[in-house]
Each structure stands twice: as structure tokens, then as C-alpha cells.
Design an enzyme around this catalytic site. Structure first.
Site: not given
Ligand SMILES: *Cc1c(COP(=O)(O)O)cnc(C)c1O
Length: 427
Positions: A280, A323, A349
Site C-alpha cells: 500500500e 509535522y 492568520c
Molecule cells: C496512510 C496509509 C498508507 C500509506 O502510507 P504512505 O506512508 O503514504 O506509504 C498505507 N496503508 C495504510 C493502512 C495507511 O493508513
């Protein structure tokens, strides 16, 4: 072809003003600042690099839509046969609209509502990544009502420190994400009680902007050990989702993990897993493919400080405020000038509306163009209209051509849906 694209997007020796073959200064004469610009070829190159590194494994990329959810970006993903990792029904809707097949979509997040689960079931998504027993029970109930069998994975909280910013660390026991291996074990033990949920997957995602391979190794090893234990106990695991989190280079000296090393860590832990691997990645695919174009509104001399006031603000790019994130700030000027330390700020602001503190930059003047780098991920997707600043335009660049993929919001767009309180009712 991919090789050239990589050069265009990543070669620091290229003049910054040329991005994916497009002269950003000319572009900024046609499109009012601030706006986000994304290199299609930089994104394609990242996808191809990761897919190549994973060759030989049954692995599928599911792009984390929240990193940049513009439909044109999602279309690039669909064209490259990349699926989607979604966290809301809004993201489900976007992914489907962009042409990502439902069977390539996985649904993560701790707060899926009954309505969202129903929509995802009706769409026929690939699987749900579940984060609580309550959610598991709800999925059983809703799948039973619809007379379907949902595929589900349990998101393990491996209690691993991703060594990243606290606000984007998700794999420690105290974080809200996932469940302990003890709890996951119980889910599998009484899986028979939930006939409409096929619990046959494991999921782990320990955080974002991870630059060291070690946290990944630890997390993958914990998941792999649990998978072996489950198989030995007679459970079938059809998919293991290793999450996202791959870091990118926001500043000199940061050394992101190479796709080959990342793939090697997956192979080392899960090389003998014969089911489907899911990944992901979000930030990794899009962050360095994006820049934010902005102009200097004015210079302001404070008490011992020089403020550079830009026409972009925290509502366009929240990461520095949220961050304390570093983004390179690059003036698009030709000549050599004396350098000064500037606090680079936006017009909003809030004291937090600061892109950089005491950043050394060449002397700048009102109206000059400045590029903020590395804004393709968690930039536009986190934008707001705070201070009634309409959402900025987004532009896709592709080998010398550009296309507006989100027009700058008009004031009418911005207030759409708002109305005076004319019709009062009682509940
Ligand atoms: C945000 C998220 C990602 C992606 O994270 P990156 O750091 O952008 O690669 C993948 N899986 C889940 C469950 C997330 O919440």
C-alpha cells in the site's frame, strides 16, 4: 522510456524550472499561483521501479489514495494496473470513478461506518482490513444481510517503532491502529462463528516516511511468524498486506530505501508465502513527483528577522505546520544574489503558517516565483479553505505538455452548499 522519465523527474542537475519537460516559469504565466504541479512520468517511474523489484512474486500495489486523491492521479494508477487502498467511502467513490476495478480495492481504517461497509460490499471490493472486533462483528452482520461472503484481513499491531514522526507512527502498541497478535489469534479461533466473513488475510502498516529498513524487517518477521503459526493450526491465509510507509527524500542527506532492498526484506520474511502479497505505497509513488508553485507577495522585516511572505499557505500545504516537515524551497531565478536567512511564511492568520524558519535563500523580491519541492503527497489531499482561501489548482505534466486536473476553486465553489438559515425545523 522510463529511464528518460526518471532523468526528467529526479536528476538534480536539471534546472529546477523544467519539470517533466515543462518550463514551470512559463506555466506560471498562464496559471495563477499558487498551484500544485505533478509529473506523470515521475509517478510512472516510481510505479515501474517498485513493480520491477517485486517481479517473480504474486504482488499487487494498492496505492494509498489519501496521499493524493486527485482523479487524474488515480487514473495514472489505474493505467498502470495499480489498485487502491481506501479509508473512506469518498475514496471508494474516487477510485471507482477513476477506473480502478473494485476487485483491486482494499479498505483500511479504524472508523469504517455501517454505511461505508455496505457501500464497499455492494461495490464488491477485494477485502477489508479490519482493526477491531466490533468492526469484524459489524462486517459479519452486514455481509449476512446482503447474503455475501466478505474477504477480510486482520490488521496486526506488531508493536514496532517505525522511527518516524510521532504523528505518522502507527505500529506501536499505544497507537489506535490494528489489534494485538493475541486478539487476532482469537479471531481466527472462532472464525466459524462468522460464516459471512472469510478471514483469510493478514495486514500490517507501521507508519509513514520510514527511512530505515529495520522497522520493516521487524514488522514483516512478526507477521510471517504469525502466518506460519496460523497455517500450522489449519487456517488458510490467502493474502498478506505489508502496508505502505516507504519514505522519500525531502532534503539532502535523507536516504530513502531502494525498492530492491524493500523487496528483499519482503522476500526474506515472506518468500515462501504462496498467496497474494499486497503493498500500500502512498507517499513513495507521488511525493517527489509534485511541486507547489508560489510567488512572493512581499518581504517584511521583523524584529531581527526577515519574513518572506508567499501566496501559498498552510491551507495549501499543511505538512510543515502539522509535522514540522522540511520541504526544499527553490527560487526560480537566473542570477546570482546575496543570500539571507528568511522565515518563509504564508498569509494565513496563524503563527503555524510557516514553511521554513531561518532558511538561507538568495535575496528575493515581490512577484518572484518560488517552488516548494516534494509536495505531491499529503499536499493537495490535506488542503483546506481555511481563511477562505479557495483550493489551489492542480496541473498534471507529461513530457512537455500540461493539463489542468483540478481548476482553481471559484468563490462560488468554495461556498457551495452554504446558505442562510431560512428554513427552521424541529427534529
Ligand atoms: C496512510 C496509509 C498508507 C500509506 O502510507 P504512505 O506512508 O503514504 O506509504 C498505507 N496503508 C495504510 C493502512 C495507511 O493508513
Amino acid at each position: 522510456m522510463q529511464h528518460n522519465a526518471q532523468l526528467t523527474a529526479d536528476n538534480a542537475a536539471q534546472p529546477d524550472a523544467i519539470f517533466d519537460g515543462v518550463d514551470l516559469r512559463r506555466l506560471a504565466e498562464r496559471i495563477p499561483t499558487p498551484f500544485h504541479a505533478y509529473s506523470a512520468n515521475a509517478i510512472r517511474a516510481r510505479i515501474a521501479g517498485l513493480q520491477q523489484a517485486l517481479q517473480g512474486m504474486d504482488a499487487m500495489l494498492c496505492y494509498a489514495v489519501k496521499a493524493n486523491s486527485n482523479l487524474a492521479i488515480l487514473q495514472l494508477m489505474a493505467e498502470a494496473r495499480v489498485g487502491a487502498d481506501i479509508v473512506s467511502s469518498g475514496e471508494l467513490w474516487r477510485a471507482l470513478h477513476a477506473g480502478i476495478p473494485a476487485q483491486h480495492i482494499v479498505f483500511s481504517g479504524v472508523g469504517k461506518t455501517a454505511a461505508e461497509i455496505a457501500e464497499a460490499l455492494a461495490a464488491g471490493i477485494q477485502r477489508f482490513n479490519l482493526e477491531s472486533a466490533d468492526e469484524l462483528d459489524l462486517l459479519q452482520q452486514m455481509a449476512a444481510e446482503l447474503q455475501v461472503r466478505a474477504h477480510a484481513a486482520v490488521r496486526i499491531n506488531p508493536d514496532v517503532d517505525a522511527q518516524t514522526h510521532a504523528k505518522i507512527s502507527t505500529g506501536k502498541a499505544q497507537n489506535k491502529f490494528g489489534v494485538s497478535i493475541d486478539e487476532a489469534r482469537r479471531w481466527f479461533a472462532d472464525a466459524a462463528r462468522r460464516p459471512n466473513v472469510r478471514l483469510d488475510g493478514l495486514h500490517v502498516h507501521i507508519g509513514s516516511q520510514i527511512l530505515g529498513i529495520e522497522p520493516f524487517r521487524l514488522a514483516f518477521a512478526r507477521v510471517a511468524a504469525f502466518w506460519r503459526e496460523l497455517e500450522a493450526a489449519g487456517h488458510t491465509i490467502a493474502s498478506i498486506d505489508v502496508g505502505g510507509g516507504l519514505g522519500v527524500r525531502y532534503r539532502d542527506g535523507e536516504q530513502p530505501i531502494a525498492p530492491a532492498d524493500y523487496a528483499a526484506a519482503i522476500r526474506a520474511a515472506l518468500g515462501d508465502f504462496t498467496g497474494r502479497l499486497l503493498l500500500e505505497p502512498g507517499r513513495y509513488l507521488v511525493a517527489e513527483a509534485g511541486v507547489l508553485l508560489t510567488r512572493v507577495i512581499r518581504l517584511k522585516h521583523g524584529e531581527g528577522r526577515r519574513f518572506l511572505v508567499l501566496d501559498a499557505a498552510m491551507n495549501d500545504l499543511l505538512r510543515p505546520s502539522l509535522y514540522d516537515a522540511w520541504h526544499d524551497i527553490v527560487p526560480l531565478i537566473d542570477d546570482v544574489r546575496p543570500r539571507h536567512r528568511y522565515d518563509v511564511v504564508g498569509p494565513v492568520c496563524e503563527t503555524g503558517d510557516t514553511f521554513a524558519v531561518e532558511r538561507e535563500l538568495p535575496e528575493l523580491h515581490a512577484g518572484e516565483l518560488v517552488l516548494i519541492r516534494g509536495t505531491g503527497a499529503y499536499g493537495a489531499s490535506m488542503a483546506s479553505t481555511y481563511n477562505s482561501r479557495p483550493l489551489a489548482a492542480e496541473v498534471l505534466l507529461d513530457r512537455g505538455r500540461h493539463a489542468i486536473v483540478r481548476r482553481r476553486q471559484s468563490l462560488e465553489d468554495m461556498v457551495a452548499g452554504e446558505q442562510p438559515a431560512r428554513h427552521w425545523e424541529t427534529a
